[in-house]
Design an enzyme around this catalytic site. Sequence first.
Site, mmCIF file in Angstrom:
data_model
loop_
_atom_site.group_PDB
_atom_site.id
_atom_site.type_symbol
_atom_site.label_atom_id
_atom_site.label_comp_id
_atom_site.label_asym_id
_atom_site.label_seq_id
_atom_site.Cartn_x
_atom_site.Cartn_y
_atom_site.Cartn_z
ATOM 1 N N LYS A 47 58.423 -8.087 50.245
ATOM 2 C CA LYS A 47 59.166 -7.218 49.557
ATOM 3 C C LYS A 47 60.637 -7.664 49.421
ATOM 4 O O LYS A 47 61.025 -8.354 50.431
ATOM 5 C CB LYS A 47 59.100 -5.742 49.995
ATOM 6 N N CYS A 131 64.865 -8.533 38.887
ATOM 7 C CA CYS A 131 64.700 -7.123 38.898
ATOM 8 C C CYS A 131 64.887 -6.542 37.732
ATOM 9 O O CYS A 131 66.131 -6.210 37.325
ATOM 10 C CB CYS A 131 64.856 -6.356 40.240
ATOM 11 N N LYS A 165 62.452 -16.545 41.301
ATOM 12 C CA LYS A 165 61.475 -15.485 40.592
ATOM 13 C C LYS A 165 62.131 -15.127 39.200
ATOM 14 O O LYS A 165 63.167 -14.570 39.067
ATOM 15 C CB LYS A 165 61.553 -14.202 41.402
ATOM 16 N N GLY A 243 51.199 -11.981 36.980
ATOM 17 C CA GLY A 243 51.133 -11.229 35.646
ATOM 18 C C GLY A 243 50.013 -10.647 35.121
ATOM 19 O O GLY A 243 49.162 -11.249 34.501
HETATM 20 C C1 LIG Z 1 55.237 -1.479 42.764
HETATM 21 C C2 LIG Z 1 55.989 -2.926 42.509
HETATM 22 C C3 LIG Z 1 57.159 -3.365 43.103
HETATM 23 C C4 LIG Z 1 57.512 -4.415 43.036
HETATM 24 N N1 LIG Z 1 58.457 -5.092 43.924
HETATM 25 C C5 LIG Z 1 59.002 -6.197 43.504
HETATM 26 C C6 LIG Z 1 60.183 -6.631 44.451
HETATM 27 O O1 LIG Z 1 60.717 -6.002 45.475
HETATM 28 N N2 LIG Z 1 60.577 -8.168 44.318
HETATM 29 C C7 LIG Z 1 59.921 -8.732 43.208
HETATM 30 O O2 LIG Z 1 60.494 -10.077 42.978
HETATM 31 N N3 LIG Z 1 58.940 -8.520 42.344
HETATM 32 C C8 LIG Z 1 58.379 -7.303 42.620
HETATM 33 N N4 LIG Z 1 57.559 -6.842 41.866
HETATM 34 C C9 LIG Z 1 56.905 -7.588 40.656
HETATM 35 C C10 LIG Z 1 55.632 -8.284 41.277
HETATM 36 O O3 LIG Z 1 55.790 -8.902 42.360
HETATM 37 C C11 LIG Z 1 54.929 -9.044 40.091
HETATM 38 O O4 LIG Z 1 55.681 -10.319 39.821
HETATM 39 C C12 LIG Z 1 54.787 -8.395 38.907
HETATM 40 O O5 LIG Z 1 54.341 -7.146 39.126
HETATM 41 C C13 LIG Z 1 53.835 -8.985 37.907
HETATM 42 O O6 LIG Z 1 52.585 -9.302 38.402
HETATM 43 P P1 LIG Z 1 51.315 -8.272 38.372
HETATM 44 O O7 LIG Z 1 51.150 -7.911 36.780
HETATM 45 O O8 LIG Z 1 50.185 -9.156 38.904
HETATM 46 O O9 LIG Z 1 51.653 -6.943 39.264
HETATM 47 C C14 LIG Z 1 56.934 -5.459 42.023
HETATM 48 C C15 LIG Z 1 55.914 -4.867 41.107
HETATM 49 C C16 LIG Z 1 55.325 -3.701 41.386
HETATM 50 C C17 LIG Z 1 54.308 -3.248 40.452
#
Ligand SMILES: Cc1cc2nc3c(=O)[nH]c(=O)nc-3n(C[C@H](O)[C@H](O)[C@H](O)COP(=O)(O)O)c2cc1C
Length: 306
Positions: A47, A131, A165, A243
């Site tokens: 996180k 973010c 990121k 993604g």
């Molecule tokens: C609930 C939630 C919390 C997230 N928190 C972070 C975070 O703290 N830091 C970060 O770099 N990305 C965060 N993300 C982004 C994910 O790491 C990821 O890059 C993004 O959701 C795209 O991938 P996915 O479609 O497989 O979820 C978060 C995503 C979700 C859904």
Amino acid sequence: MRKVNLRVEIAGITLKNPVVLQSGCFGYGEEYRDLIDINRVGAVVTKTITLKPTAGNPPPRFVETAAGLLNSIGLANVGIKAFLKEKLPYLKKFSTPVIVSIAGKKKEEYLELVQILNREEIAGIELNISCPNIRKKLIVGQDELETFHLIKAVRRKTKLPLLVKLSPNVTDITKIAKSAEKAGANILSLVNTFSAISVDVETKAPKLGGVLGGLSGPAIRPIALRMVWQVRKVTSLPIIGAGGILSCNDALEFIIAGANAVGLGTVIFINPHAAQEIITGLKRYLSRKGIYDVNELVGSLHEKTS
Ligand SMILES: Cc1cc2nc3c(=O)[nH]c(=O)nc-3n(C[C@H](O)[C@H](O)[C@H](O)COP(=O)(O)O)c2cc1C
């Protein structure tokens, strides 16, 4: 099944397989103790951690959308001190590389976090410059120069592998990727969530307490994939592509388009066993195709050159 190689080496970090648990989607790890065997995944990205504990955005923080999830967590986390004392020790019990994601309100905060992390035995640091659900005038990852200056300053302070990121909320992600590379990033991680909102038509109020949210899940997959494909063309840096990956097939799409490893986020909420299923699926695919090494697949997309 024929023996295949899933081992991947990115910027000196050895991953037993190319499946990475993405930031923010598996708590601090321990919450998933009974569901995910961290020893079996390629790497984990924690996180995002900030200098001070952060409460995050007001609720509601989640809205389900068609084939997607809109979140407005707002970087809620325990802060670096409690993270190092109470959360990191659990993740370090495993033989899996731990990458710590960090974010700061300004450059000095990133630098302070990096200096603290230099003292830890971790595999790398991921700079979250993307973010989308914090209300700030500027998100660093949306500006080439800001990206360059931040990474350059951090680069001077650490020898640890530096992941960055990237934000999909830009007109041309390749420009930001090139800036990150020029400034000394070792690995590019893409993408973070897409900036989005949702409206309650009865109350005419935003559904999310923080108004702005980040869209993730299968809804974003083809766009994220396009971005990985574009970035692959402009850099030789390793890429962690993410993604909307739900299945082995989705993971393969990212690898073939140019990702050296894939990140799982939202899928973990739907199916915590996804990582293991994808790892098994990758072995089966390689064996069926007679390919020994997963690295051979990276960027192997056949494109017609007319
Ligand atoms: C609930 C939630 C919390 C997230 N928190 C972070 C975070 O703290 N830091 C970060 O770099 N990305 C965060 N993300 C982004 C994910 O790491 C990821 O890059 C993004 O959701 C795209 O991938 P996915 O479609 O497989 O979820 C978060 C995503 C979700 C859904």
